[in-house]
Motif scaffolding. Sequence first.
Motif, PDB file in Angstrom:
ATOM      1  N   SER A  60      43.138  18.638  53.054  1.00  0.00           N
ATOM      2  CA  SER A  60      44.207  17.884  52.390  1.00  0.00           C
ATOM      3  C   SER A  60      45.262  18.788  51.759  1.00  0.00           C
ATOM      4  O   SER A  60      46.305  18.308  51.323  1.00  0.00           O
ATOM      5  CB  SER A  60      43.622  16.978  51.301  1.00  0.00           C
ATOM      6  N   SER A  61      44.997  20.092  51.699  1.00  0.00           N
ATOM      7  CA  SER A  61      45.940  21.023  51.071  1.00  0.00           C
ATOM      8  C   SER A  61      46.552  21.937  52.118  1.00  0.00           C
ATOM      9  O   SER A  61      45.847  22.514  52.947  1.00  0.00           O
ATOM     10  CB  SER A  61      45.219  21.864  50.012  1.00  0.00           C
ATOM     11  N   SER A  62      47.877  22.059  52.064  1.00  0.00           N
ATOM     12  CA  SER A  62      48.583  22.918  53.019  1.00  0.00           C
ATOM     13  C   SER A  62      48.762  24.340  52.498  1.00  0.00           C
ATOM     14  O   SER A  62      49.169  25.228  53.248  1.00  0.00           O
ATOM     15  CB  SER A  62      49.957  22.321  53.343  1.00  0.00           C
ATOM     16  N   ASN A  63      48.481  24.563  51.230  1.00  0.00           N
ATOM     17  CA  ASN A  63      48.673  25.904  50.662  1.00  0.00           C
ATOM     18  C   ASN A  63      47.443  26.355  49.890  1.00  0.00           C
ATOM     19  O   ASN A  63      47.516  26.843  48.775  1.00  0.00           O
ATOM     20  CB  ASN A  63      49.907  25.923  49.753  1.00  0.00           C
ATOM     21  N   LEU A  64      46.295  26.158  50.517  1.00  0.00           N
ATOM     22  CA  LEU A  64      45.032  26.503  49.883  1.00  0.00           C
ATOM     23  C   LEU A  64      44.937  28.007  49.661  1.00  0.00           C
ATOM     24  O   LEU A  64      45.258  28.795  50.548  1.00  0.00           O
ATOM     25  CB  LEU A  64      43.868  26.024  50.768  1.00  0.00           C
ATOM     26  N   TYR A  65      44.485  28.385  48.483  1.00  0.00           N
ATOM     27  CA  TYR A  65      44.270  29.799  48.176  1.00  0.00           C
ATOM     28  C   TYR A  65      42.857  30.162  48.622  1.00  0.00           C
ATOM     29  O   TYR A  65      41.859  29.688  48.067  1.00  0.00           O
ATOM     30  CB  TYR A  65      44.461  30.044  46.690  1.00  0.00           C
ATOM     31  N   GLU A  66      42.738  31.033  49.623  1.00  0.00           N
ATOM     32  CA  GLU A  66      41.484  31.205  50.345  1.00  0.00           C
ATOM     33  C   GLU A  66      40.577  32.353  49.912  1.00  0.00           C
ATOM     34  O   GLU A  66      39.365  32.270  50.127  1.00  0.00           O
ATOM     35  CB  GLU A  66      41.778  31.357  51.842  1.00  0.00           C
ATOM     36  N   PRO A  67      41.068  33.457  49.351  1.00  0.00           N
ATOM     37  CA  PRO A  67      40.175  34.605  49.096  1.00  0.00           C
ATOM     38  C   PRO A  67      38.892  34.290  48.338  1.00  0.00           C
ATOM     39  O   PRO A  67      37.808  34.733  48.775  1.00  0.00           O
ATOM     40  CB  PRO A  67      41.078  35.576  48.318  1.00  0.00           C
ATOM     41  N   PRO A  68      38.918  33.528  47.221  1.00  0.00           N
ATOM     42  CA  PRO A  68      37.637  33.267  46.548  1.00  0.00           C
ATOM     43  C   PRO A  68      36.697  32.407  47.385  1.00  0.00           C
ATOM     44  O   PRO A  68      35.470  32.578  47.311  1.00  0.00           O
ATOM     45  CB  PRO A  68      38.052  32.552  45.255  1.00  0.00           C
ATOM     46  N   ILE A  69      37.251  31.479  48.187  1.00  0.00           N
ATOM     47  CA  ILE A  69      36.393  30.646  49.047  1.00  0.00           C
ATOM     48  C   ILE A  69      35.648  31.539  50.029  1.00  0.00           C
ATOM     49  O   ILE A  69      34.430  31.411  50.218  1.00  0.00           O
ATOM     50  CB  ILE A  69      37.227  29.598  49.811  1.00  0.00           C
ATOM     51  N   ARG A  70      36.371  32.439  50.657  1.00  0.00           N
ATOM     52  CA  ARG A  70      35.749  33.302  51.654  1.00  0.00           C
ATOM     53  C   ARG A  70      34.695  34.214  51.029  1.00  0.00           C
ATOM     54  O   ARG A  70      33.630  34.444  51.618  1.00  0.00           O
ATOM     55  CB  ARG A  70      36.819  34.124  52.366  1.00  0.00           C
ATOM     56  N   ARG A  71      34.978  34.738  49.857  1.00  0.00           N
ATOM     57  CA  ARG A  71      33.996  35.609  49.191  1.00  0.00           C
ATOM     58  C   ARG A  71      32.740  34.818  48.836  1.00  0.00           C
ATOM     59  O   ARG A  71      31.612  35.291  49.065  1.00  0.00           O
ATOM     60  CB  ARG A  71      34.617  36.195  47.924  1.00  0.00           C
ATOM     61  N   ILE A  72      32.920  33.619  48.298  1.00  0.00           N
ATOM     62  CA  ILE A  72      31.772  32.788  47.905  1.00  0.00           C
ATOM     63  C   ILE A  72      30.979  32.348  49.130  1.00  0.00           C
ATOM     64  O   ILE A  72      29.729  32.356  49.121  1.00  0.00           O
ATOM     65  CB  ILE A  72      32.267  31.573  47.086  1.00  0.00           C
ATOM     66  N   LEU A  73      31.677  31.973  50.215  1.00  0.00           N
ATOM     67  CA  LEU A  73      30.981  31.531  51.421  1.00  0.00           C
ATOM     68  C   LEU A  73      30.187  32.665  52.049  1.00  0.00           C
ATOM     69  O   LEU A  73      29.111  32.438  52.616  1.00  0.00           O
ATOM     70  CB  LEU A  73      31.982  30.974  52.428  1.00  0.00           C
ATOM     71  N   THR A  74      30.683  33.886  51.957  1.00  0.00           N
ATOM     72  CA  THR A  74      29.947  35.032  52.495  1.00  0.00           C
ATOM     73  C   THR A  74      28.607  35.197  51.796  1.00  0.00           C
ATOM     74  O   THR A  74      27.548  35.367  52.438  1.00  0.00           O
ATOM     75  CB  THR A  74      30.780  36.317  52.352  1.00  0.00           C
ATOM     76  N   GLU A  75      28.619  35.128  50.464  1.00  0.00           N
ATOM     77  CA  GLU A  75      27.379  35.258  49.698  1.00  0.00           C
ATOM     78  C   GLU A  75      26.467  34.056  49.920  1.00  0.00           C
ATOM     79  O   GLU A  75      25.239  34.197  50.019  1.00  0.00           O
ATOM     80  CB  GLU A  75      27.699  35.413  48.210  1.00  0.00           C
ATOM     81  N   MET A  76      27.081  32.868  49.996  1.00  0.00           N
ATOM     82  CA  MET A  76      26.289  31.647  50.187  1.00  0.00           C
ATOM     83  C   MET A  76      25.578  31.659  51.538  1.00  0.00           C
ATOM     84  O   MET A  76      24.419  31.244  51.643  1.00  0.00           O
ATOM     85  CB  MET A  76      27.190  30.416  50.088  1.00  0.00           C
ATOM     86  N   THR A  77      26.263  32.126  52.569  1.00  0.00           N
ATOM     87  CA  THR A  77      25.665  32.175  53.897  1.00  0.00           C
ATOM     88  C   THR A  77      24.443  33.084  53.924  1.00  0.00           C
ATOM     89  O   THR A  77      23.408  32.764  54.530  1.00  0.00           O
ATOM     90  CB  THR A  77      26.706  32.657  54.926  1.00  0.00           C
TER      91      THR A  77
END
Length: 609
Positions: A60-77
């Motif tokens: 739903s967001s066209s300007n999502l700020y991604e760096p923290p999502i990617r860092r968290i998903l890496t650890e979560m995986t």
Amino acid sequence: MMFQEEKRIEEELTYPLLLCERVCKLVEEPVFFKFECSEVGKQTDRLSQMLRTAIRLSTSSSNLYEPPIRRILTEMTKTLDRALTLVRKCKKRSILRRVVTITRVTDFRKVLSLLESSIGDMRWLLSVYDYSDGSNVGIVLSLPPVASNDPILAWVWSFIATIQMGQLLTDKIEAANELASFAHDNDRNKKIICEEGGVVPLLKLLKEGNNSQDAQIAASTALFNLANCEDRVRSIVNENGVPIIVKILRDSAMRVQIRVSSLVARMAEYDSVAQEEFARENAIRPLVSILSFETFVDDDLKMGKQSIHSIVQMSNYNDNPPRSGSSLSVSSSEGSSRGAYYSYRKERENEKPEVKLMLKTKCAEALWMLARGSVVNSRKITETKGLLGLAKLIEKEDGELQYNCLMVIMEITAAAESNPDLRRAAFKTNSAAVKAVVEQLLRIVKESTSGSMQIAAIKSIGSLARAFSARETRVIGPLVAQLSNRNQEVATEAAVSLVKFACPDNFLHMEHSKAIIEFDGVPPLMRLLRGSERTKIHSLILICYLALHAGNSEALEQARVLNALEGADHLVARQPELKDLVLKAINHLRMYHAGIHPPRPPLSYVPQI
């Protein structure tokens, strides 16, 4: 862009969600550690719900700020892979397999702790990004477990997310100010902000904060604090920041222009590529225009005529009309442009004197950094008639503004010294602008009590040595006088500049050498031979040129220059490149002292000892 080679964020979110589903399916019918597997299932189910919420937000967001999502998903995986491996061990299997893969309660405790951390990370992430409760993205100062060892990282994420995704301008301004504060005098924080994608949102805030001076000031201040090394300046350039900065410099209010011109100066100081980009975007023109505002006494449109400065100002509006809705907005018609120019002028005249002074000071600093070591930018400054404005500011102002203007002149003259085309085009001695510049340089040399100011002016005159005619002896006298300056650095710089007048590369070296002697330059030069190593070298070089080009002068004989040169063996031994020059000078003086007056030798002639 930073993440163009990475997977789309929706794809990144899908994989851990798939792992959650696998874990939840495996814990339904465990044979061993049923309670522990049940707890793992509950935690995993909470994670899956959070992941689904994150997926909805990302779509739903066209300007999502991604760096923290990617860092968290890496650890979560990593955690979910570990949980999946653990619950698989609890299925029915042979005795031998159970012995080989022993599972303990402590393994479950570790996995449950890691799952709890992942839940904490997702809770923090959704608190930063979630729009579902109708609130805006805002600054969150709590710490996610993934950044527990580096709280700065979490705060930087929150600030950048607020600038990029926030809806309230006040929140964006506050976040930009926080980033500026974090970046102030802390290189590690600067590095984190750039690596975590802070440059693009700050440039966007600078560009789109058109109706808010506070937003533009906050963004430009943060960028200024970041731009103190070549790599970080290059990151701003690579994100197409230069055109944005130049546009804001052209269109914005004076208080914003102060910060943006400081940013231009900082970027040009640390990166030659930024220098080139600012030249390509024609940043010189608005800087010169701002700097020359109110410098000239012009009677705009009086008696049906316009001053050059007025025409330049109004052409800026026709070429680059101000943004719509601003106090400077005008139509494309000539009458509207003229009206906007006078509105612009009135706005500037009504500003506080200290604001005007600061703006001119920062613009002069920006021109200085843009001109430093750049023939292209130096040429552009001279083509905008900036020399006359700089000369007038040096005459009327003092302090930092005067110094910055003088440094601009010094850089332009240095460029002209290395580029004959620029020297011939910009420094014609019959030009009013050049006459004004030389007059002010000589005034600084003779009257200033600041050694740094005198040195800059002396260097500038020396750089123009080949532009002066034989009749321009007025520039020789003040330089010779400075050979006796108590400040040895000033005296040494005077010797360096005089060398450029007397050296064989200067077509008029004979005439200039005689003028130096006529202004009684030999005695102070002899005294300088007792100075520092650098002072001795340049003084010795100048004395040698005087001996070669005016060897029959009585002043040289009276000062016992020949004896001094013959006794300079210790200095020549440390500077072997001076040996040939000193030997030629000694030989030349010996012939005159012996009463022999040979014809003038060609410059390529090297007397044999």
